[in-house]
Design an enzyme around this catalytic site. Structure first.
Site, PDB file in Angstrom:
ATOM      1  N   CYS A  79      32.597  47.912  58.348  1.00 33.92           N
ATOM      2  CA  CYS A  79      31.064  47.821  59.672  1.00 33.92           C
ATOM      3  C   CYS A  79      29.983  47.654  59.638  1.00 33.92           C
ATOM      4  O   CYS A  79      28.877  47.961  58.308  1.00 33.92           O
ATOM      5  CB  CYS A  79      32.479  48.208  60.632  1.00 33.92           C
ATOM      6  SG  CYS A  79      31.674  50.217  60.754  1.00 33.92           S
ATOM      7  N   LEU A 104      34.709  44.202  60.160  1.00 33.23           N
ATOM      8  CA  LEU A 104      34.973  43.038  59.380  1.00 33.23           C
ATOM      9  C   LEU A 104      36.171  43.605  59.514  1.00 33.23           C
ATOM     10  O   LEU A 104      36.987  44.352  58.741  1.00 33.23           O
ATOM     11  CB  LEU A 104      34.551  43.789  57.913  1.00 33.23           C
ATOM     12  CG  LEU A 104      34.573  42.346  57.021  1.00 33.23           C
ATOM     13  CD1 LEU A 104      34.506  41.126  57.473  1.00 33.23           C
ATOM     14  CD2 LEU A 104      34.672  42.604  55.676  1.00 33.23           C
ATOM     15  N   VAL A 147      39.532  43.675  57.541  1.00 32.38           N
ATOM     16  CA  VAL A 147      40.261  43.283  56.155  1.00 32.38           C
ATOM     17  C   VAL A 147      41.705  42.180  56.684  1.00 32.38           C
ATOM     18  O   VAL A 147      42.014  41.462  55.392  1.00 32.38           O
ATOM     19  CB  VAL A 147      39.880  44.548  55.441  1.00 32.38           C
ATOM     20  CG1 VAL A 147      40.729  44.646  54.057  1.00 32.38           C
ATOM     21  CG2 VAL A 147      38.875  45.108  55.316  1.00 32.38           C
ATOM     22  N   ASN A 165      31.866  53.990  59.291  1.00 32.79           N
ATOM     23  CA  ASN A 165      31.503  52.599  58.668  1.00 32.79           C
ATOM     24  C   ASN A 165      32.546  53.513  57.204  1.00 32.79           C
ATOM     25  O   ASN A 165      32.337  54.522  56.738  1.00 32.79           O
ATOM     26  CB  ASN A 165      30.171  52.722  58.567  1.00 32.79           C
ATOM     27  CG  ASN A 165      30.933  51.665  57.313  1.00 32.79           C
ATOM     28  OD1 ASN A 165      29.441  51.141  56.653  1.00 32.79           O
ATOM     29  ND2 ASN A 165      30.805  50.496  56.612  1.00 32.79           N
ATOM     30  N   GLY A 166      33.596  52.977  56.560  1.00 33.82           N
ATOM     31  CA  GLY A 166      33.972  52.961  55.141  1.00 33.82           C
ATOM     32  C   GLY A 166      35.499  53.479  55.249  1.00 33.82           C
ATOM     33  O   GLY A 166      35.977  52.492  56.124  1.00 33.82           O
ATOM     34  N   GLU A 167      35.874  54.179  54.637  1.00 39.82           N
ATOM     35  CA  GLU A 167      37.568  53.912  54.127  1.00 39.82           C
ATOM     36  C   GLU A 167      37.289  54.799  53.607  1.00 39.82           C
ATOM     37  O   GLU A 167      37.181  56.534  53.824  1.00 39.82           O
ATOM     38  CB  GLU A 167      37.889  53.328  52.962  1.00 39.82           C
ATOM     39  CG  GLU A 167      37.224  51.652  52.924  1.00 39.82           C
ATOM     40  CD  GLU A 167      37.760  50.653  53.360  1.00 39.82           C
ATOM     41  OE1 GLU A 167      39.140  51.564  54.498  1.00 39.82           O
ATOM     42  OE2 GLU A 167      37.581  49.781  53.404  1.00 39.82           O
ATOM     43  N   ASP A 217      42.676  53.347  59.568  1.00 38.82           N
ATOM     44  CA  ASP A 217      42.141  54.774  59.004  1.00 38.82           C
ATOM     45  C   ASP A 217      41.077  56.248  59.065  1.00 38.82           C
ATOM     46  O   ASP A 217      41.128  56.798  59.247  1.00 38.82           O
ATOM     47  CB  ASP A 217      41.548  54.179  57.346  1.00 38.82           C
ATOM     48  CG  ASP A 217      40.914  53.601  57.375  1.00 38.82           C
ATOM     49  OD1 ASP A 217      40.723  52.954  57.773  1.00 38.82           O
ATOM     50  OD2 ASP A 217      39.846  53.935  56.098  1.00 38.82           O
ATOM     51  N   THR A 253      15.402  47.235  38.998  1.00 43.25           N
ATOM     52  CA  THR A 253      16.761  47.138  38.143  1.00 43.25           C
ATOM     53  C   THR A 253      17.295  46.450  39.137  1.00 43.25           C
ATOM     54  O   THR A 253      18.686  45.736  38.618  1.00 43.25           O
ATOM     55  CB  THR A 253      17.241  47.586  37.654  1.00 43.25           C
ATOM     56  OG1 THR A 253      17.199  48.595  38.458  1.00 43.25           O
ATOM     57  CG2 THR A 253      15.941  48.039  36.184  1.00 43.25           C
ATOM     58  N   ARG A 286      17.479  42.709  40.286  1.00 40.50           N
ATOM     59  CA  ARG A 286      17.552  41.503  39.051  1.00 40.50           C
ATOM     60  C   ARG A 286      18.938  42.138  39.282  1.00 40.50           C
ATOM     61  O   ARG A 286      19.658  40.468  38.750  1.00 40.50           O
ATOM     62  CB  ARG A 286      17.078  42.225  37.559  1.00 40.50           C
ATOM     63  CG  ARG A 286      15.791  42.651  37.265  1.00 40.50           C
ATOM     64  CD  ARG A 286      15.460  43.107  35.553  1.00 40.50           C
ATOM     65  NE  ARG A 286      14.556  42.988  35.759  1.00 40.50           N
ATOM     66  CZ  ARG A 286      13.572  43.520  34.246  1.00 40.50           C
ATOM     67  NH1 ARG A 286      14.398  44.402  34.078  1.00 40.50           N
ATOM     68  NH2 ARG A 286      12.646  43.143  33.907  1.00 40.50           N
TER      69      ARG A 286
END
Length: 540
Positions: A17, A62, A64, A85-87, A107, A322, A325
């Protein structure tokens, strides 16, 4: 089947999220909603704005798997309201250990009740990747914490009336805050809603074991089992599963181990991007055939990439050369993965930093220098690869999980004898090879083709096609400018002012510069070291 069923339950209802909030006097709900929607790409499936003590929490979700309202944040337990936000991979274990009953399968639902029981010890017992904010409705105090590496992004700031704001992405804050800072990984804040002093909850103070040759067989087995465990905990068993597959060692190991864990009949999809005839394609096809995945390739043109660089900078929120890129092809690939109906993939980020994978590590003069460089690379990973992967993929609503940054695997890796991670420790075909101990540990069970298992390191931005970097350089040279200058101009045009590129990392660190032979190219592309295997082998 019991193991697979448990994994399936473990990941029902897990949302990635975007989180946003304002805490203080006279916070504007309209402004919060408007600001939060600037990161709606992180969670296009649902949106919620909720009043809390002294302000508002906004959550873009979001879905899942579970699409029910049970997974909608914020979550509340008594006086504590939390957004994360996360797992959290060990949530089932924690629910049992702390006698927590949840209504759904998210979770993150346990976090406010867990916080009520353990307080500021919370991040120490969470196994996962996370940015979490908790408000005490009685006192108005706030608790903010970010994971051990900075896999999940988080920013905070204040406006001219000293209201506190926080957000998953900086773009949400640029029009409301007069001061914006990156909320650093490994830290937490606890107190009234303001940008107060931070405390460290995670320390990179590993104590590597002394080198003893007889330890190698045990270490090889320990590495392999820790790798399998890290991949297993992050696999949602609901079919199908997606994997970014560059054809290099790291992403191939993740996909190969997932195949071993899930068995031969489980549906696996792999995704590769590159210019026409890119080095990655042939190796990725070989891995896909070996593990029996449904393989998807996306070919982009140089012009396709150049055209989206300004948007990539806007989404990823950095001007580092980088990072841009590598973010550009990943940004394009995320769009394709989304169009194929996937919302989650696994990737190989973090292996080079912890296992000594960069080609310049061949020149590390001793164990101590090598270890210091690896720790510094890990400590700053949130500026680069973590930021790139999270934001470029979530720009199209794709969650990415990164087993190499699993805390338990990191402990195994960073506590083993440093010498075993030096590129000179193991040779292949008569030449020293980076990440040799990891390759040797995984050289079993027909996990990967030998050609991939022992393939030399490539930068992602090289491996998608050498013409990509050459074309970018030529493009900016034709403008009588440079990548760095033009990227920073675009960055600032979006009102981004927070420095996301530490001054010490505008080129190689003084430590590394002292290692390198005179005349070594300062371009961070891996091609600066095309002769490294030959030259190092000749001096070993």
């Amino acid at each position: 089947m019991k193991v697979l069923k448990r994994i399936q339950i473990l990941f029902e209802g897990v949302p990635m999220c975007g989180i946003f909030g304002c805490l203080g006097k006279n916070c504007s709900r309209v402004l919060c909603v408007e600001s939060s929607h600037k990161q709606i790409h992180r969670g296009p499936d649902d949106f919620c704005c909720r009043a809390v003590n002294g302000g508002f929490f906004c959550f873009t979700r979001l879905n899942v798997m579970d699409r029910t309202v049970r997974g909608r944040q914020p979550f509340q337990h008594q006086r504590f309201i939390a957004m994360t936000n996360g797992e959290v991979y060990n949530h089932l274990q924690l629910e049992k250990e702390y006698d927590i009953t949840v209504k759904g399968h998210s979770d993150c639902e346990l976090i406010p009740e867990l916080y009520s029981k353990v307080g500021t010890e919370l991040p120490k017992i969470l196994d996962g990747m996370f940015a979490t904010v908790i408000v005490d409705e009685d006192s108005g105090d706030v608790f903010i914490a970010r994971d051990h590496i900075g896999i999940i992004p988080l920013y905070w700031g204040t406006d001219d009336e000293e209201r506190l704001y926080f957000s998953s992405e900086m773009k949400c804050l640029v029009d409301v805050c007069t001061r914006i800072e990156i909320f650093p990984p490994r830290k937490y804040y606890h107190g009234p809603p303001k940008m107060g002093p931070l405390k460290t909850w995670y320390h990179m103070d590993w104590s590597p074991a002394p080198y003893e040759p007889s330890m190698e067989p045990l270490i090889l087995d320990t590495i392999y089992e820790a790798m399998k465990a890290a991949v297993a905990k992050m696999i949602p068993c609901d079919s199908p599963n997606g994997f970014l597959l560059s054809g290099g060692l790291d992403s191939s190991l993740v996909a190969g181990l997932a195949r071993k864990i899930l068995g031969p009949n489980h549906e696996i999809h792999t995704f590769t991007i590159g210019l026409e005839n890119a080095p990655d394609f042939a190796y990725a096809r070989e891995v896909a055939e070996h593990i029996g995945s449904h393989h998807h390739e996306f070919t982009y043109s140089v012009q396709d990439g150049i055209d989206v660089i300004p948007e990539v900078i806007r989404k990823v929120e950095t001007y580092n050369v980088t990072t841009i890129r590598a973010s550009t092809p990943q940004y394009l690939l995320a769009k394709m993965i989304n169009s194929w109906g996937f919302k989650m993939v696994m990737s190989g980020e973090g292996a080079d930093e912890s296992w000594g994978g960069y080609l310049y590590f061949h020149y590390a003069p001793n164990d101590e220098e090598l270890n210091l460089e690896m720790i510094e690379k890990l400590s700053d990973l949130h500026y680069y690869d973590c930021l790139r992967t999270n934001k470029s993929m979530l720009s199209s609503g794709i969650e990415t999980r990164v087993p190499f940054l699993d805390p338990n695997l990191l402990n195994v890796c960073m506590s083993m004898p440093i010498r075993m991670k030096h590129p000179k420790y193991i040779t292949h075909n008569g030449r020293p090879i980076e990440k040799g101990i990891l390759r040797k540990a995984c050289d079993r069970e027909d996990l990967l083709p030998k050609s991939v298992l022992w393939r030399q390191k490539e930068q992602f931005s090289d491996a998608v096609g050498y013409g990509w970097i050459d074309a970018i350089k030529q493009h900016f040279t034709s403008m009588s400018s440079s990548e760095a200058v033009e990227h920073q101009k675009v960055f600032e045009s979006y009102k981004y002012k927070t420095n996301t590129v530490p001054a010490r990392h505008t080129s190689y660190s003084p430590r590394v510069l002292a290692w390198l032979p005179e005349g070594t190219s300062q371009d961070p592309s891996a091609r600066a070291f095309t002769e490294i295997h030959k030259s190092v082998a000749s001096t070993s």
